[in-house]
Design a protein around this motif. Structure first.
Motif, mmCIF file in Angstrom:
data_model
loop_
_atom_site.group_PDB
_atom_site.id
_atom_site.type_symbol
_atom_site.label_atom_id
_atom_site.label_comp_id
_atom_site.label_asym_id
_atom_site.label_seq_id
_atom_site.Cartn_x
_atom_site.Cartn_y
_atom_site.Cartn_z
ATOM 1 N N LEU A 1 -4.798 5.113 1.387
ATOM 2 C CA LEU A 1 -4.388 5.559 2.730
ATOM 3 C C LEU A 1 -5.276 4.944 3.806
ATOM 4 C CD1 LEU A 1 -3.738 9.320 1.884
ATOM 5 C CD2 LEU A 1 -2.013 7.709 2.763
ATOM 6 N N LYS B 1 -4.433 1.199 4.171
ATOM 7 C CA LYS B 1 -3.161 1.040 4.894
ATOM 8 C C LYS B 1 -3.374 1.248 6.388
ATOM 9 C CE LYS B 1 1.380 3.026 5.614
ATOM 10 N NZ LYS B 1 2.044 4.322 5.727
ATOM 11 N N ALA B 2 -4.151 2.276 6.746
ATOM 12 C CA ALA B 2 -4.427 2.550 8.165
ATOM 13 C C ALA B 2 -5.133 1.388 8.844
ATOM 14 C CB ALA B 2 -5.253 3.827 8.293
ATOM 15 N N TYR C 1 0.836 -1.205 0.000
ATOM 16 C CA TYR C 1 0.000 0.000 0.000
ATOM 17 C C TYR C 1 0.873 1.259 0.000
ATOM 18 C CZ TYR C 1 -4.618 -2.083 0.357
ATOM 19 O OH TYR C 1 -5.782 -2.754 0.084
ATOM 20 N N GLU C 2 2.030 1.180 0.654
ATOM 21 C CA GLU C 2 2.952 2.314 0.632
ATOM 22 C C GLU C 2 3.435 2.588 -0.798
ATOM 23 O OE1 GLU C 2 5.864 1.092 3.456
ATOM 24 O OE2 GLU C 2 4.759 1.894 5.195
ATOM 25 N N ILE D 1 0.516 4.153 -2.601
ATOM 26 C CA ILE D 1 0.346 5.542 -2.183
ATOM 27 C C ILE D 1 1.396 6.434 -2.835
ATOM 28 C CG2 ILE D 1 0.556 7.092 -0.182
ATOM 29 C CD1 ILE D 1 -0.742 4.695 1.442
ATOM 30 N N LYS E 1 0.525 9.453 -5.284
ATOM 31 C CA LYS E 1 0.970 10.819 -4.977
ATOM 32 C C LYS E 1 1.710 11.426 -6.162
ATOM 33 C CE LYS E 1 1.231 10.901 0.072
ATOM 34 N NZ LYS E 1 2.106 11.019 1.268
ATOM 35 N N GLU F 1 -6.963 8.474 -1.373
ATOM 36 C CA GLU F 1 -7.648 8.415 -0.077
ATOM 37 C C GLU F 1 -7.985 6.982 0.312
ATOM 38 O OE1 GLU F 1 -11.087 10.907 -0.109
ATOM 39 O OE2 GLU F 1 -9.977 12.701 -0.716
#
Length: 281
Positions: free
Chosen positions: A270, A273-274, A243-244, A247, A251, A267
């Motif tokens: 993110l 991932k959270a 996921y990083e 992201i 970005k 979104e």
């Protein structure tokens, strides 16, 4: 879309008369394209019955012309009509019917027609194998489905990797991702991850090296699918790392390339991932 679809009616009828009564077989492909465009538009609007009716009209007409003339051009058009109708049938849950039509398309494309209209016909053949694989899998005929996926991938690998036909790189990436998803569902996680990696590499090259930003959504989907596959394998740390990567890619697209339409995707990544980080804690 509705105006263009309406305009197809008159064009199709005119072309049908010119081809059937006037004998202008060189216009048969234009006739088929008009009908198939309208039918595809109906599929998008979920008018599957209307689409299938149009596909039947097109197929009956083309099949009759093939039998009368033996034209390889018309046979090629017929194979594409079979493939397109198979998608509509699969969407209607007529999976055996979809498999049958894919088989008919494959039979045509493996003959002289395939050689005459190469390389596009090769990619169409690969598509027929992939559509058949998906329909077979949905019927739980998994061994044969796996073989169909492999046939599809082999054709597209040859086009891209051996013949250098980069225009089919996206098609190859799609096939690899479809097979990866199939393997992931079947519990073959490690094999699936390897195919996801290949697919991601192809999409990355298309988007960032070749500047084909229209494939950014496909790249994002592959990254997300790989993250999901890692999560399903219980590799939470690996899924978070994936996921990083997703992201970071998003970005770049949103903040550096100015593709604001991917802000929602960012979104979502993110948030996912959270959630995984909370699970890990």
């Amino acid at each position: 879309m509705s105006g263009r679809v309406y305009a197809c009616d008159g064009s199709a009828e005119i072309l049908r008369k010119i081809v059937n009564k006037g004998g202008h077989l060189e216009l048969a492909s234009q006739y088929a394209n008009v009908i198939l465009f309208k039918a595809s538009a109906l599929v998008i609007t979920r008018d599957l019955a209307g689409a299938i009716k149009l596909y039947n009209e097109c197929i009956d007409n083309l099949d009759s012309l093939v039998k009368k003339t033996g034209s390889t051009l018309i046979a090629y058009c017929l194979s594409k009509a079979y493939i397109d109708k198979s998608v509509a049938l699969a969407s209607s849950n007529d999976l055996p019917g979809a498999v049958e039509l894919c088989g008919k398309a494959i039979s045509i494309l493996q003959k002289q027609v395939g050689r005459e209209f190469y390389p596009q016909s090769a990619n169409d053949l690969a598509l027929a194998f992939m559509d058949m694989a998906i329909a077979l899998y949905r019927q739980d005929i998994r061994v044969v489905a796996a073989d169909m996926f492999d046939k599809c991938i082999a054709i597209r690998r040859r086009l891209v990797e051996q013949e250098g036909r980069r225009e089919y790189a996206g098609s190859l990436a799609t096939s690899l991702e479809c097979k990866a998803t199939f393997l992931s569902i079947m519990g073959h996680g490690n094999e699936a991850i390897c195919l996801y990696d290949e697919s991601i590499a192809l999409w990355r090259h298309l988007v960032f090296e070749e500047g084909r930003h229209q494939y950014a959504a496909e790249l994002n989907t592959s990254l997300m699918n790989k993250a999901s596959g890692l999560g399903n394998m219980g590799d939470i740390s690996g899924a978070i790392r994936q996921y990083e990567c997703c992201i970071a890619t998003l970005k770049t697209l949103v903040e550096e390339k100015g593709n604001k339409e991917y802000a929602k995707h960012l979104e979502f990544a993110l948030a996912n991932k959270a959630k995984l980080e909370n699970i890990k804690c």
